[in-house]
Structures are given as C-alpha cells and as structure tokens.
Write a protein that holds these residues in place. Structure first.
Motif, PDB file in Angstrom:
ATOM      1  N   ILE A  62       4.647   1.626   1.792  1.00  0.00           N
ATOM      2  CA  ILE A  62       5.770   2.293   1.135  1.00  0.00           C
ATOM      3  C   ILE A  62       5.370   3.733   0.853  1.00  0.00           C
ATOM      4  CG2 ILE A  62       7.319   2.323  -0.848  1.00  0.00           C
ATOM      5  CD1 ILE A  62       6.928  -0.627  -1.196  1.00  0.00           C
ATOM      6  N   THR A  63       6.214   4.676   1.224  1.00  0.00           N
ATOM      7  CA  THR A  63       5.931   6.077   0.960  1.00  0.00           C
ATOM      8  C   THR A  63       6.411   6.456  -0.443  1.00  0.00           C
ATOM      9  OG1 THR A  63       8.053   6.862   1.818  1.00  0.00           O
ATOM     10  CG2 THR A  63       6.229   6.631   3.410  1.00  0.00           C
ATOM     11  N   PRO A  64       5.818   7.478  -1.044  1.00  0.00           N
ATOM     12  CA  PRO A  64       6.290   7.936  -2.361  1.00  0.00           C
ATOM     13  C   PRO A  64       7.776   8.293  -2.360  1.00  0.00           C
ATOM     14  CG  PRO A  64       4.148   8.889  -1.882  1.00  0.00           C
ATOM     15  CD  PRO A  64       4.594   8.193  -0.623  1.00  0.00           C
ATOM     16  N   ARG A  65       8.251   8.854  -1.260  1.00  0.00           N
ATOM     17  CA  ARG A  65       9.666   9.224  -1.210  1.00  0.00           C
ATOM     18  C   ARG A  65      10.568   8.003  -1.267  1.00  0.00           C
ATOM     19  NH1 ARG A  65      12.902  12.485   3.618  1.00  0.00           N
ATOM     20  NH2 ARG A  65      14.901  12.600   2.520  1.00  0.00           N
TER      21      ARG A  65
ATOM     22  N   GLU B 297       0.851  -1.179   0.000  1.00  0.00           N
ATOM     23  CA  GLU B 297       0.000   0.000   0.000  1.00  0.00           C
ATOM     24  C   GLU B 297       0.892   1.236   0.000  1.00  0.00           C
ATOM     25  OE1 GLU B 297      -4.115   1.541   2.020  1.00  0.00           O
ATOM     26  OE2 GLU B 297      -2.862   0.147   3.143  1.00  0.00           O
ATOM     27  N   ILE B 298       0.657   2.123  -0.955  1.00  0.00           N
ATOM     28  CA  ILE B 298       1.407   3.376  -1.014  1.00  0.00           C
ATOM     29  C   ILE B 298       0.827   4.327   0.018  1.00  0.00           C
ATOM     30  CG2 ILE B 298       2.052   5.334  -2.449  1.00  0.00           C
ATOM     31  CD1 ILE B 298       1.691   3.500  -4.883  1.00  0.00           C
ATOM     32  N   ASP B 299       1.670   4.777   0.920  1.00  0.00           N
ATOM     33  CA  ASP B 299       1.232   5.636   2.021  1.00  0.00           C
ATOM     34  C   ASP B 299       1.376   7.094   1.612  1.00  0.00           C
ATOM     35  OD1 ASP B 299       0.596   6.859   4.349  1.00  0.00           O
ATOM     36  OD2 ASP B 299       2.152   5.915   5.572  1.00  0.00           O
ATOM     37  N   THR B 300       0.278   7.674   1.167  1.00  0.00           N
ATOM     38  CA  THR B 300       0.295   9.079   0.746  1.00  0.00           C
ATOM     39  C   THR B 300      -0.393   9.978   1.756  1.00  0.00           C
ATOM     40  OG1 THR B 300      -1.724   8.722  -0.536  1.00  0.00           O
ATOM     41  CG2 THR B 300       0.372   8.535  -1.712  1.00  0.00           C
TER      42      THR B 300
END
Length: 319
Positions: free
Chosen positions: A282-285, A248-251
């Motif tokens: 996982i964060t975008p950065r 899951e992308i954590d935005t």
C-alpha cells in the motif's frame, strides 16, 4: 502623440492587473512610441505596466507570465513564487522575492531578465490553477526552489511543509529532486532523509487508523518474520499470523540505488508468497486518499485466507 492625448484604453488602465504586452497594446491601436509617451513603464522586454507606481505582486506575476508566454509559448510560475501562491508558511511573501521563477519547455529560446528567472523543463508538468494563474505542481515547485537554496534548514522546512500540508507525497518530491540532479548536495540529502522518515511515520499512523477505523482484526505491528531456526525473511508493517497476511507500506522513491532496493523488495515478497503469505503493498497516497478501498483489499485477503493451503510456520518478532 502627446501623453495627455486620449487613448482608447480607459477600460484597460482601470482594470487589474494593469499589465499588457506591446502586441496587446498594438491590438488597441497603441504603438511603441505611443506607449513611451504615456506615464507607463516597460518592466520587462515587450511588457508594459500601465501606471507609474511600483508593480504589485499580482502585476509582477502576470508580467512574468506574459514575458515568458510570448508567441504562444507555455509558461507557469514555479519555485518560491509558486510556493508563496500555495501559501507555504516557509516561503517568503511574494513582495519579498527578488525573482519570479517561470517554468517553460526546454525548446523555448528565452533568457532570464529583470526579476524573471527562466527555468526549463524537457518534460513540462501539467500546471495547476492558483488564484487564476498557471502554477507548477508543488513537488516541481519545491525542486525548483531547492535548486536555488544552500541553507539546510530552509530546504528541510520546505520539504516538510510539502508533505505535512498534504500537498504531495514524499516520493513525488524525491522524484523531482532526482530529475533535477539535486541529490548530490549534502544538505539536500539530509533533508530528504528527514522527509522520508516523516513521510513513513505519517503513513504508519494512517495504517493504524485504517485498521481501527474500519474494524479490521488487530495485527502484529512492525513485525520481523523468520523461519524457525532459519534466515531472516524481512520486516512488514502489519502481520496477521492466523491469516498469513502481511501489509507493507511502499515508500520507495526513485533515488540512487533504486534498482538494488527494488530487487530486495521483490525478493522478499516472492519468498514470503512461496511460503504462503499474502503480501499487500500500500502506498502512502492510497492510505491518504482511498482508505476505504484499501481496507476492503485487506479485508478480502483476510477472508480469502480460509480457502488457501496453510502457510509455513513463521516466527514473528517485533522490529
């Protein structure tokens, strides 16, 4: 002293930028009355331009920092001037700016004057060096610029360029806008919604490239997970049914209602993990800066799935 009288300043008047404070001039033996007799200009209180022509952009910036940094105070360029230094195409050129925004600690007793606008911060960020000048980080500079804008299109372009240009992540911009209490302005809220959508799309694209670029098994993309005949468990950006591993992308960004959003995120993760699903956030950065490391995290989770108890059977639907 006659203005034609020689002064020991040839090495200064011939240098660039030709801007000095009165205190600096005094160190060279020049008094205020001496300075007044020269063809110089006092362009800010206690700051002199050592020629009679118009100040260049570089001289305006140096003068602003000298004025704001008097008596040893910290100061850095922020707002539109900072974005111009970062070469934002959506920011006006320095020569076109009527004001130079300078960020100082909130405890400084300093007033805006001339073309210098003082911006205070209770928690000053660490400055970046751009063209040899101390400049606020992009996210903070964007927030300070947005604070002075009422045009929705300009705000949207600034926010978009900050992210598209790789200067910072959407969450960093939203954090600064939140601290500045700008999210109660409708045109800013609209721009933030567009920014978050664009940031998510970029992060999803990076996740696709991560999976394929590091030879990971192909997952089910944008999956909606449910128990058979049961409730909706939540959506994930990638899911490997054979391994019961989800990414899951954590935005998430600190905005109004963050507590509710965070609680929902925690509930979903805890529910899936109780059912035997490994959830990787996982964060975008991280996707942008450390893709190899994130690929290793996913690969490790996929490999470790063989040694775990089988997960509950889940229905996987496209989102």
């Amino acid at each position: 002293m006659n203005q034609n009288a020689p002064l020991p300043l040839t090495h200064l008047t011939g240098s660039r930028p030709r801007v000095l404070t009165l205190a600096q001039l005094r160190e060279h033996g020049v008094t205020a009355s001496d300075a007044a007799e020269r063809p110089w200009q006092q362009i800010l209180p206690g700051v002199f331009l050592l020629h009679s022509g118009p100040a260049t952009s570089e001289e305006r910036l140096h003068a602003a920092l000298l004025y704001a940094g008097r008596r040893g105070g910290e100061a850095m360029i922020t707002g539109m001037a900072a974005l111009a230094l970062y070469r934002f195409s959506s920011a006006p050129p320095l020569l076109a700016l009527s004001h130079i925004d300078v960020l100082v600690p909130g405890t400084r007793r300093l007033r805006s004057t001339g073309d210098v606008r003082i911006v205070r911060s209770h928690a000053a960020p660490r400055s970046q060096e751009v063209t040899g000048l101390p400049v606020a980080p992009v996210a903070r500079a964007v927030a300070d610029a947005v604070a002075q804008l009422s045009d929705a299109g300009t705000v949207r372009r600034l926010l978009s360029e900050a992210v598209r240009g790789g200067h910072c992540e959407p969450a960093a911009v939203v954090r600064e806008l939140t601290v500045a209490r700008l999210l109660n302005r409708p045109h800013v809220v609209d721009a933030v919604e567009s920014l978050l959508a664009e940031g998510r799309a970029m992060a999803e694209d990076r996740l696709y490239h991560l999976v394929r670029g590091y030879d990971l098994p192909e997952p089910v993309w944008n999956a909606d997970l449910r128990l058979p005949g049961g409730p909706h468990l939540g959506g994930v950006d990638a899911y490997w049914p054979e391994h019961s591993v989800a990414v899951e992308i954590d935005t998430r960004a600190p905005r109004q209602g963050e507590d509710e959003q965070w609680s929902e995120c925690v509930r979903k993760r805890e529910t899936l993990e109780r059912l035997g699903v490994t959830v990787i956030h996982i964060t975008p950065r991280k996707l942008r800066d450390w893709p190899e490391q994130q690929a290793a995290v996913v690969r490790t989770a996929l490999t470790a799935s063989g040694g775990r108890e089988p997960a509950a059977y889940l229905v996987v639907l496209p989102r």
